[in-house]
Enzyme design. Structure first.
Site, short mmCIF file in Angstrom:
data_model
loop_
_atom_site.label_atom_id
_atom_site.label_comp_id
_atom_site.label_asym_id
_atom_site.label_seq_id
_atom_site.Cartn_x
_atom_site.Cartn_y
_atom_site.Cartn_z
N ARG A 78 0.31 -0.51 0.09
CA ARG A 78 -0.16 0.10 0.26
C ARG A 78 0.80 1.35 -0.01
O ARG A 78 2.26 1.43 0.08
CB ARG A 78 -0.55 0.05 1.46
CG ARG A 78 -0.57 -0.01 2.59
CD ARG A 78 -1.07 0.37 3.25
NE ARG A 78 -0.74 1.63 2.84
CZ ARG A 78 0.13 2.48 3.65
NH1 ARG A 78 1.05 1.97 4.09
NH2 ARG A 78 0.47 3.82 3.36
N GLY A 79 0.07 2.86 -0.29
CA GLY A 79 1.00 3.60 -0.46
C GLY A 79 0.99 4.16 -1.40
O GLY A 79 1.84 3.33 -2.81
N GLY A 100 3.15 5.59 -4.18
CA GLY A 100 4.24 5.09 -4.81
C GLY A 100 4.64 3.86 -4.59
O GLY A 100 4.94 2.69 -5.79
N CYS A 102 -1.52 9.68 7.60
CA CYS A 102 -1.82 8.17 7.27
C CYS A 102 -0.12 8.01 7.17
O CYS A 102 0.70 7.80 8.39
CB CYS A 102 -2.02 8.08 6.09
SG CYS A 102 -2.62 6.94 5.07
N ASP A 110 -1.67 10.63 -3.59
CA ASP A 110 -1.94 9.68 -4.33
C ASP A 110 -2.35 9.73 -5.94
O ASP A 110 -1.84 9.43 -6.50
CB ASP A 110 -3.42 9.03 -3.83
CG ASP A 110 -3.38 8.11 -2.63
OD1 ASP A 110 -2.75 7.95 -2.00
OD2 ASP A 110 -3.08 6.81 -3.05
N ASN A 139 -5.57 12.58 -1.19
CA ASN A 139 -5.12 11.72 -0.32
C ASN A 139 -5.76 11.45 0.59
O ASN A 139 -7.15 11.35 0.70
CB ASN A 139 -4.02 12.55 0.14
CG ASN A 139 -3.07 11.79 0.92
OD1 ASN A 139 -2.18 10.80 0.72
ND2 ASN A 139 -2.30 12.26 2.51
N LYS A 140 -5.22 9.57 1.20
CA LYS A 140 -6.39 9.54 2.95
C LYS A 140 -7.14 10.68 3.08
O LYS A 140 -6.73 11.42 3.57
CB LYS A 140 -5.09 8.74 3.26
CG LYS A 140 -5.78 8.11 5.38
CD LYS A 140 -6.50 6.90 4.50
CE LYS A 140 -5.43 6.12 3.44
NZ LYS A 140 -6.25 5.14 2.67
N LYS A 177 3.01 11.76 -10.02
CA LYS A 177 1.27 11.21 -9.08
C LYS A 177 0.25 12.21 -9.76
O LYS A 177 -1.13 12.01 -9.58
CB LYS A 177 1.15 11.48 -7.96
CG LYS A 177 2.13 10.24 -6.88
CD LYS A 177 2.88 10.34 -5.80
CE LYS A 177 3.16 8.78 -5.26
NZ LYS A 177 3.83 9.51 -3.83
C1 RUB Z 1 -1.76 5.70 1.72
C2 RUB Z 1 -2.21 7.59 1.82
C3 RUB Z 1 -0.58 8.12 1.40
C4 RUB Z 1 -0.49 8.35 0.05
C5 RUB Z 1 0.95 8.50 -0.30
O1 RUB Z 1 -2.90 5.41 1.42
O2 RUB Z 1 -2.86 7.62 1.12
O3 RUB Z 1 -0.03 9.00 2.29
O4 RUB Z 1 -0.27 6.86 -0.58
O5 RUB Z 1 1.69 7.48 -0.23
P1 RUB Z 1 -3.42 3.83 1.69
P2 RUB Z 1 3.52 7.12 -1.34
O6 RUB Z 1 -2.24 3.04 3.06
O7 RUB Z 1 -4.83 3.51 1.22
O8 RUB Z 1 -2.52 3.10 0.14
O9 RUB Z 1 3.87 8.81 -0.33
O10 RUB Z 1 3.67 6.53 0.37
O11 RUB Z 1 3.62 7.06 -2.32
#
Ligand code: RUB
Length: 330
Positions: free
Chosen positions: A22-23, A25, A131, A200, A210-211, A236
């Site tokens: 998840r996340g 990236g 998040c 996201d 975002n979250k 993104k």
């Molecule tokens: C994660 C979330 C993060 C972004 C950015 O949501 O909202 O803030 O994805 O993350 P989930 P990153 O847990 O539902 O995936 O900076 O790691 O890309």
């Protein structure tokens, strides 16, 4: 499909759906890696068969998290132009090379973001994050190592509680961290020097997806005159929003909200569980990208850079891949 290569691809796809991966990236890098491995090991019989299989694989991965344009862009950058290669080996190699390049450049982007963003955090700051964002955390860590961060406040981030991951990650690095429930943000906001979150998706008008809860945090920050900084790699940014497409907000259903109580224990009660929201540009002070720190109102410039790339893909004849992903996106 039934072969082992497809099963391995499905493991990544299932991992994204179940949020083991998840996340934004990490999702994009995992999808690129899965496409590379699939190109390498699937038992395609000829060039056309490989192209068809790669499209099917991309569609499978793409369907997992609808709000993350990073996933779509990661897939697009991995597959772009592959169908122009004249041989099966050429298609395979191009996909594998492009996947490696996407993964490499996405790590490099994070490194740059950490350097650019950390300078925006004043010395001795209390930073609020929400998040679990690797981009935001890379900035916070770099700023901490530069003596700029005194303490981080980390929201719990219901319903998935990604704040637990963030808080442990910070504590493991000896960065002072306090975890708070989401609804305590307004209570603590006056004590914060800056808010630092990830994204996201960023739309053409500079809104940040975002979250869920990010938008409420931005309102509290705005009212308290606390700067709101978003950290996001350029992949993104959403090209499609320039031509009017809307970003779909993922709704993950009631179980995550009601857990550990079951929804059956609430007869007549409906649950909604949108897991992302939109923060409008007027509540965002800066977006830190690997191309520089920009105002959200400059989102179109970043997108036009990408759109130029997409346009050249179309010129090169990669229209099919591009159009196909657009169709999936409808
Ligand atoms: C994660 C979330 C993060 C972004 C950015 O949501 O909202 O803030 O994805 O993350 P989930 P990153 O847990 O539902 O995936 O900076 O790691 O890309």
């Amino acid at each position: 499909m039934g072969d082992e290569a497809w099963e391995r691809l499905m493991e990544v796809s299932d991992g994204i759906v179940s949020m083991e991966i998840r996340g934004a990236g990490k999702i994009a890098r995992s999808a690129a890696g899965a496409l590379r491995d699939y190109a390498d090991s699937c038992s395609a019989t000829d060039r056309k068969d490989l192209v068809d299989r790669m499209r099917e694989a991309a569609g499978q991965l793409y369907s997992t998290r609808p709000s993350a344009v990073s996933l779509r862009n990661g897939i697009l950058l991995t597959l772009k132009g592959a169908e122009l290669e004249g041989t099966m080996e050429g298609v395979r190699k191009r996909i594998m090379d492009q996947a490696d390049e996407f993964i490499r450049s996405s790590h490099e982007a994070l490194e740059r973001i950490s350097r650019y963003g950390s300078k925006r955090i004043p010395k001795g700051s209390r930073v609020l994050t929400h998040c679990n964002s690797s981009a935001a955390l890379s900035v916070i860590e770099a700023a901490y190592l530069d003596g700029r961060v005194e303490e981080v406040y980390s929201t719990e981030s219901r319903p998935w509680r990604q704040g637990h991951i963030t808080s442990r990650w910070l504590a493991e690095r000896d960065i002072p961290v306090t975890m708070i429930v989401d609804s305590a943000v307004r209570y603590f906001m006056n004590d914060m020097d800056i808010v630092c979150v990830g994204a996201d998706t960023i739309t053409a008008n500079g809104a940040v997806v975002n979250k869920i809860g990010t938008s409420l945090i931005s309102l509290a920050a705005h009212e308290a005159r606390t700067p709101m900084m978003v950290c996001a790699e350029t992949y993104k940014f959403s090209v499609e929003t320039l031509t009017g497409n809307l970003v779909e907000i993922e709704d993950r259903g009631p179980d995550e909200v009601a857990d550990p109580l079951r929804p059956e224990e609430f007869p007549g009660v409906k649950f909604r569980n949108p897991v992302f929201d939109f923060t409008p540009p007027e509540y965002i002070d800066a977006i830190v990208t690997e191309s520089g720190v920009i105002s959200p109102y400059m989102a179109t410039e970043i997108i036009r850079e990408m759109f130029g790339d997409a346009a050249s893909m179309v010129r090169e004849g990669s229209r099919e891949t591009f159009q196909w992903l657009k169709d999936v996106n409808k």
